[in-house]
Design a protein around this motif. Structure first.
Motif, mmCIF file in Angstrom:
data_model
loop_
_atom_site.group_PDB
_atom_site.id
_atom_site.type_symbol
_atom_site.label_atom_id
_atom_site.label_comp_id
_atom_site.label_asym_id
_atom_site.label_seq_id
_atom_site.Cartn_x
_atom_site.Cartn_y
_atom_site.Cartn_z
ATOM 1 N N VAL A 78 0.672 -0.963 -0.184
ATOM 2 C CA VAL A 78 0.107 -0.157 0.076
ATOM 3 C C VAL A 78 0.869 1.534 -0.861
ATOM 4 O O VAL A 78 0.694 2.050 -0.636
ATOM 5 C CB VAL A 78 -0.959 0.390 0.985
ATOM 6 N N ALA A 79 2.096 1.207 0.696
ATOM 7 C CA ALA A 79 2.854 2.595 0.654
ATOM 8 C C ALA A 79 3.509 2.444 -0.527
ATOM 9 O O ALA A 79 3.905 3.587 -0.806
ATOM 10 C CB ALA A 79 3.752 1.847 2.235
ATOM 11 N N LEU A 80 3.552 1.350 -0.812
ATOM 12 C CA LEU A 80 4.551 0.889 -2.459
ATOM 13 C C LEU A 80 3.771 1.934 -3.717
ATOM 14 O O LEU A 80 3.899 2.989 -4.308
ATOM 15 C CB LEU A 80 5.199 0.512 -3.138
ATOM 16 N N VAL A 85 1.847 6.990 -6.717
ATOM 17 C CA VAL A 85 0.688 8.301 -6.891
ATOM 18 C C VAL A 85 1.746 9.374 -6.496
ATOM 19 O O VAL A 85 1.244 10.170 -7.071
ATOM 20 C CB VAL A 85 -0.518 7.661 -6.412
ATOM 21 N N LEU A 86 1.937 9.300 -5.748
ATOM 22 C CA LEU A 86 2.496 10.718 -5.153
ATOM 23 C C LEU A 86 3.771 11.612 -5.960
ATOM 24 O O LEU A 86 3.841 12.101 -6.680
ATOM 25 C CB LEU A 86 3.818 11.139 -3.628
ATOM 26 N N ILE A 87 4.129 10.143 -6.629
ATOM 27 C CA ILE A 87 5.219 10.888 -7.478
ATOM 28 C C ILE A 87 4.900 10.955 -8.967
ATOM 29 O O ILE A 87 5.482 12.085 -9.588
ATOM 30 C CB ILE A 87 6.042 8.743 -7.978
ATOM 31 N N MET A 102 14.118 20.758 -7.208
ATOM 32 C CA MET A 102 14.636 20.684 -5.839
ATOM 33 C C MET A 102 13.271 21.050 -5.316
ATOM 34 O O MET A 102 13.309 19.292 -4.454
ATOM 35 C CB MET A 102 16.066 21.410 -5.760
ATOM 36 N N LEU A 103 12.918 21.659 -4.876
ATOM 37 C CA LEU A 103 11.777 22.170 -3.953
ATOM 38 C C LEU A 103 10.609 20.928 -4.550
ATOM 39 O O LEU A 103 10.375 20.086 -2.990
ATOM 40 C CB LEU A 103 10.950 23.358 -3.980
ATOM 41 N N VAL A 104 10.120 20.568 -5.397
ATOM 42 C CA VAL A 104 9.319 19.559 -5.344
ATOM 43 C C VAL A 104 9.622 18.174 -5.072
ATOM 44 O O VAL A 104 8.807 17.935 -4.133
ATOM 45 C CB VAL A 104 8.910 19.858 -6.700
ATOM 46 N N ALA A 105 11.143 18.070 -5.001
ATOM 47 C CA ALA A 105 11.427 16.683 -4.895
ATOM 48 C C ALA A 105 11.285 17.052 -3.809
ATOM 49 O O ALA A 105 10.877 15.321 -2.857
ATOM 50 C CB ALA A 105 12.879 16.401 -5.703
ATOM 51 N N VAL A 106 12.077 17.551 -3.204
ATOM 52 C CA VAL A 106 12.232 17.110 -1.805
ATOM 53 C C VAL A 106 10.741 17.407 -0.755
ATOM 54 O O VAL A 106 10.535 16.444 0.355
ATOM 55 C CB VAL A 106 13.082 18.886 -0.602
ATOM 56 N N GLY A 107 9.646 17.793 -1.200
ATOM 57 C CA GLY A 107 8.372 18.013 -0.536
ATOM 58 C C GLY A 107 7.915 16.834 -0.880
ATOM 59 O O GLY A 107 6.578 16.090 0.206
ATOM 60 N N VAL A 108 8.357 16.632 -1.871
ATOM 61 C CA VAL A 108 7.039 14.913 -2.489
ATOM 62 C C VAL A 108 7.448 13.840 -1.557
ATOM 63 O O VAL A 108 7.289 12.634 -0.989
ATOM 64 C CB VAL A 108 6.906 15.017 -3.575
#
Length: 299
Positions: A78-80, A85-87, A102-108
């Motif tokens: 489920v976590a995977l 989905v988030l990616i 970079m900001l998007v990657a850190v947030g996600v």
């Protein structure tokens, strides 16, 4: 070849086999191009139909996961799914829309860490320590990646995909930022293993002896973490080497000096990716231990 789907279903076409892997009875994707000037159609092989194999392997994986992983394996699955989905629905659209990669990657990455950890391991002090350790490590690693990539003068043109992406977006995307984002996302899987394992180690040490001082607890946990680091840094490096094996084989046959080869952006990018990722793994151990042992162990 008989066309099985589409507007020309049932039609049989004849052409020279331009795909050496094909055998009689194989199913494959057919490409149909029409010449604008002459109006004649040309058929060619696009690719072998592999979806049944992919589905079969996925089913075997799910069976093994349910059989040996139990409820924890289901939580991990489920976590995977949530991570993907988030990616696909936050990270990729955010980058495409022009937000700083970079900001998007850190947030996600932070969202993936929070959601994946609590879904898999529940709302416990151990999980919280691991989550904070991972987020802190991601932020520090992101800053280190930005500094090192800038110092090395990397442009992000380290693959054909990057070049195609640049032209497709008409130069609107920040390839350097995408490179740094890729370093962070690639680190998450192994980082998760390090942080959770380290937090559990501290928890077990505390259960074994609740009278340990914070300094002793930190020191013993760090001793466990050092052994973990040695194995995982090697794992991360070998994984990158395996992914870049064709490239390494090409470079092995090159006649240029080794210094020139290492200096090239394609190989330099992979080296920096390995080193920055390994730095993140090394930092995750003391950061997670420190976060777990900072409050009084008896609280």
């Amino acid at each position: 070849a008989e066309i099985l789907e589409g507007d020309e279903k049932g039609r049989v076409v004849t052409f020279s086999n331009d795909f050496s892997q094909l055998k009689t009875g194989d199913v494959f994707y057919l490409r149909h191009l029409v010449s604008p000037s002459e109006g004649t159609g040309v058929y060619s092989v696009a690719d072998i139909y592999r979806l049944p194999v992919l589905v079969g392997v996925a089913v075997v994986f799910l069976v093994l996961l349910l059989l040996f992983g139990g409820i924890q394996g289901i939580r991990g699955l489920v976590a995977l799914a949530l991570s993907l989905v988030l990616i696909f629905y936050l990270l990729l659209p955010g980058i495409i829309k022009g937000y700083p990669p970079m900001l998007v990657a850190v947030g996600v990455s932070s969202l993936i860490i929070i959601a994946g950890s609590y879904i898999t391991h529940g709302f416990t002090r151990t999980t919280s320590a691991a989550v904070l350790g991972m987020i802190g490590t991601v932020v520090v690693t992101g800053i280190a990646a930005a500094v090192v990539v800038d110092m090395a003068g990397l442009t992000g043109y380290n693959s054909e995909e990057s070049t195609y992406l640049y032209f497709q977006s008409q130069g609107a995307l920040d390839l350097v930022g995408i490179l740094m984002s890729a370093i962070l996302i690639g680190l998450l899987g192994v980082l998760y293993d390090v942080a959770i394992g380290q937090a559990v180690s501290v928890e077990e040490l505390l259960r074994a002896d609740q009278h340990l001082s914070r300094s002793d607890l930190y020191r013993r946990a760090l001793r466990i973490g050092r052994e973990h680091i040695g194995a995982l840094v090697n794992t991360l490096a070998i994984a990158y080497v395996g992914a870049s094996l064709p490239l390494l084989l090409l470079l092995d046959n090159a006649s240029a000096p080794i210094g020139y080869i290492l200096n090239g952006e394609v190989l330099a990018t992979e080296i920096i990716r390995i080193l920055i990722g390994s730095m993140g793994l090394v930092l995750a151990v003391p950061v997670t231990c420190l976060l777990y042992t900072s409050p009084s162990p008896r609280d």
